[in-house]
Design an enzyme around this catalytic site. Structure first.
Site, short mmCIF file in Angstrom:
data_model
loop_
_atom_site.label_atom_id
_atom_site.label_comp_id
_atom_site.label_asym_id
_atom_site.label_seq_id
_atom_site.Cartn_x
_atom_site.Cartn_y
_atom_site.Cartn_z
N ASP A 76 -6.52 -6.43 4.86
CA ASP A 76 -5.99 -5.08 4.77
C ASP A 76 -5.96 -4.42 6.15
O ASP A 76 -7.01 -4.12 6.72
CB ASP A 76 -6.87 -4.26 3.81
CG ASP A 76 -6.27 -2.90 3.49
OD1 ASP A 76 -5.13 -2.63 3.93
OD2 ASP A 76 -6.94 -2.13 2.77
N SER A 106 0.83 -1.20 0.00
CA SER A 106 0.00 0.00 0.00
C SER A 106 0.87 1.25 0.00
O SER A 106 1.59 1.52 0.96
CB SER A 106 -0.90 0.02 1.23
OG SER A 106 -1.48 1.31 1.33
N ASP A 137 -4.97 3.53 -1.67
CA ASP A 137 -6.03 3.81 -0.71
C ASP A 137 -6.61 5.19 -0.95
O ASP A 137 -6.03 6.20 -0.54
CB ASP A 137 -5.46 3.74 0.72
CG ASP A 137 -5.18 2.31 1.15
OD1 ASP A 137 -6.10 1.48 1.08
OD2 ASP A 137 -4.03 2.02 1.54
N MET A 151 -9.27 7.88 -0.04
CA MET A 151 -10.13 8.20 1.12
C MET A 151 -10.77 9.57 0.93
O MET A 151 -10.09 10.52 0.54
CB MET A 151 -9.28 8.24 2.40
CG MET A 151 -8.53 6.97 2.68
SD MET A 151 -7.58 7.13 4.20
CE MET A 151 -6.70 5.57 4.21
N HIS A 176 -8.38 0.75 -3.81
CA HIS A 176 -9.30 0.53 -2.69
C HIS A 176 -10.00 1.85 -2.40
O HIS A 176 -9.38 2.78 -1.88
CB HIS A 176 -8.48 0.04 -1.48
CG HIS A 176 -9.27 -0.13 -0.23
ND1 HIS A 176 -8.67 -0.24 1.01
CD2 HIS A 176 -10.61 -0.22 -0.01
CE1 HIS A 176 -9.62 -0.38 1.94
NE2 HIS A 176 -10.79 -0.36 1.35
N HIS A 192 -1.25 -1.25 -4.07
CA HIS A 192 -2.54 -0.94 -3.47
C HIS A 192 -2.66 0.57 -3.27
O HIS A 192 -1.77 1.19 -2.67
CB HIS A 192 -2.61 -1.68 -2.13
CG HIS A 192 -3.90 -1.58 -1.39
ND1 HIS A 192 -4.99 -2.39 -1.67
CD2 HIS A 192 -4.28 -0.81 -0.34
CE1 HIS A 192 -5.97 -2.11 -0.83
NE2 HIS A 192 -5.57 -1.15 -0.01
N MET A 221 -12.21 4.01 -0.33
CA MET A 221 -12.90 4.27 0.94
C MET A 221 -13.65 5.58 0.74
O MET A 221 -13.30 6.64 1.28
CB MET A 221 -11.88 4.34 2.08
CG MET A 221 -11.36 2.95 2.44
SD MET A 221 -9.79 3.01 3.30
CE MET A 221 -8.69 3.09 1.90
N MET A 249 -11.31 -6.07 5.90
CA MET A 249 -10.58 -5.03 6.63
C MET A 249 -10.26 -5.56 8.02
O MET A 249 -11.15 -5.93 8.78
CB MET A 249 -11.42 -3.75 6.75
CG MET A 249 -11.70 -3.04 5.44
SD MET A 249 -10.25 -2.70 4.43
CE MET A 249 -9.27 -1.68 5.54
C1 DX5 Z 1 -6.37 1.45 5.87
C2 DX5 Z 1 -5.94 1.17 4.46
C3 DX5 Z 1 -4.81 0.25 4.36
C4 DX5 Z 1 -3.51 0.77 4.92
C5 DX5 Z 1 -2.80 -0.40 5.54
O1 DX5 Z 1 -7.52 2.19 5.87
O2 DX5 Z 1 -7.02 0.60 3.72
O3 DX5 Z 1 -4.60 -0.23 3.03
O4 DX5 Z 1 -2.67 1.35 3.96
O5 DX5 Z 1 -1.69 0.06 6.21
P1 DX5 Z 1 -0.94 -0.84 7.28
O6 DX5 Z 1 -0.44 -2.06 6.56
O7 DX5 Z 1 0.14 0.06 7.76
O8 DX5 Z 1 -1.95 -1.20 8.37
ZN ZN Z 2 -6.52 -0.36 1.73
#
Ligand code: DX5
Ligand code: ZN
Length: 226
Positions: free
Chosen positions: A181, A14, A41, A43, A72, A39, A74, A143
């Site tokens: 994740d 990620s 993320d 948000m 991903h 990956h 969110m 998650m």
């Molecule tokens: C959290 C994200 C993850 C995050 C994971 O909301 O969806 O993908 O980057 O990070 P680590 O591996 O540090 O928990």
């Molecule tokens: Zn993620």
């Protein structure tokens, strides 16, 4: 990468944990160490409390990378951005069961764009919530933390959900990936794999500390072969 029960194990580092001021270089280091999936993320500050980045950042990495881009989202009502994600270079889009009113429609829209489709479940959401759409998905992303931030601790009960999904997949004769994740470390990776996860997201354990990205990725990939 190794296969278990016919499903290839994948590592998806990620980039949320990378140095944004040095993003292309961090990605290059991860790829040279063997990563072939990344990956992203995304948000929105509404579905999750944090804001990260959008399609412009994905596109900028895409200009320097041929890896598989696992996006991903969110994001509330993520359908609004599917085309933008595709244009930016996404290969797969994962949406949250909790963030859309019309999950079936959303997953079909992703496929219609020619992309792989994933569905993510917050820790408190049971696997039964997605039972009827399982034939539509390429990935179920469990998650293992409450989404929104990297660097959190894995919530142990989420491993039970992974095992339940493995049973459901077998019984139904399906072949979607089961992802995990959040909070995956070198220390807990073997437990995570034993629970049945085969698509491993690693943020902090891949990109921290930044001097060790190469070793981190190699170690994680080696652990996936076992
Ligand atoms: C959290 C994200 C993850 C995050 C994971 O909301 O969806 O993908 O980057 O990070 P680590 O591996 O540090 O928990
Ligand atoms: Zn993620």
């Amino acid at each position: 990468m190794s296969e278990k029960g016919g499903i290839k194990r994948v590592l998806s580092p990620s980039i949320l944990a990378a140095d944004f001021g040095n993003l292309r270089q961090d990605v290059k280091t991860a790829e040279e160490a063997g990563a072939d999936t990344l990956h992203f993320d995304v948000m929105d500050g509404t579905f999750v409390p944090n804001i990260s980045f959008g399609p412009a950042v994905i596109q900028s990495v895409r200009e320097a990378s041929d890896s598989f881009f696992d996006v991903h989202m969110m994001v509330k009502d993520p359908e609004r951005y599917f085309e933008d994600m595709k244009k930016a270079g996404a290969d797969s889009i994962t949406i949250h069961q909790e963030a859309t009113t019309h999950l079936d429609r959303g997953l079909n829209q992703i496929h219609e764009l020619g992309l792989k489709a994933g569905v993510a479940l917050n820790p408190a959401t049971p696997e039964s919530a997605i039972r009827y759409v399982l034939p539509l998905v390429d990935l179920v992303l469990v998650m293992s933390v409450n989404p929104g931030f990297g660097g959190q601790k894995l919530i142990p009960y989420t491993l039970d959900k992974i095992s339940a999904l493995c049973d459901i997949r077998k019984e139904a004769g399906l072949s979607f990936h089961i992802g995990i994740d959040g909070g995956v470390t070198k220390e807990n990776l073997s437990t995570v794999l034993s629970a049945g996860a085969d698509f491993i997201i690693a943020g902090s354990s891949a990109f921290h500390p930044k001097e060790k990205i190469d070793k981190n990725i190699r170690d994680l990939l080696n652990a996936l072969q076992k």
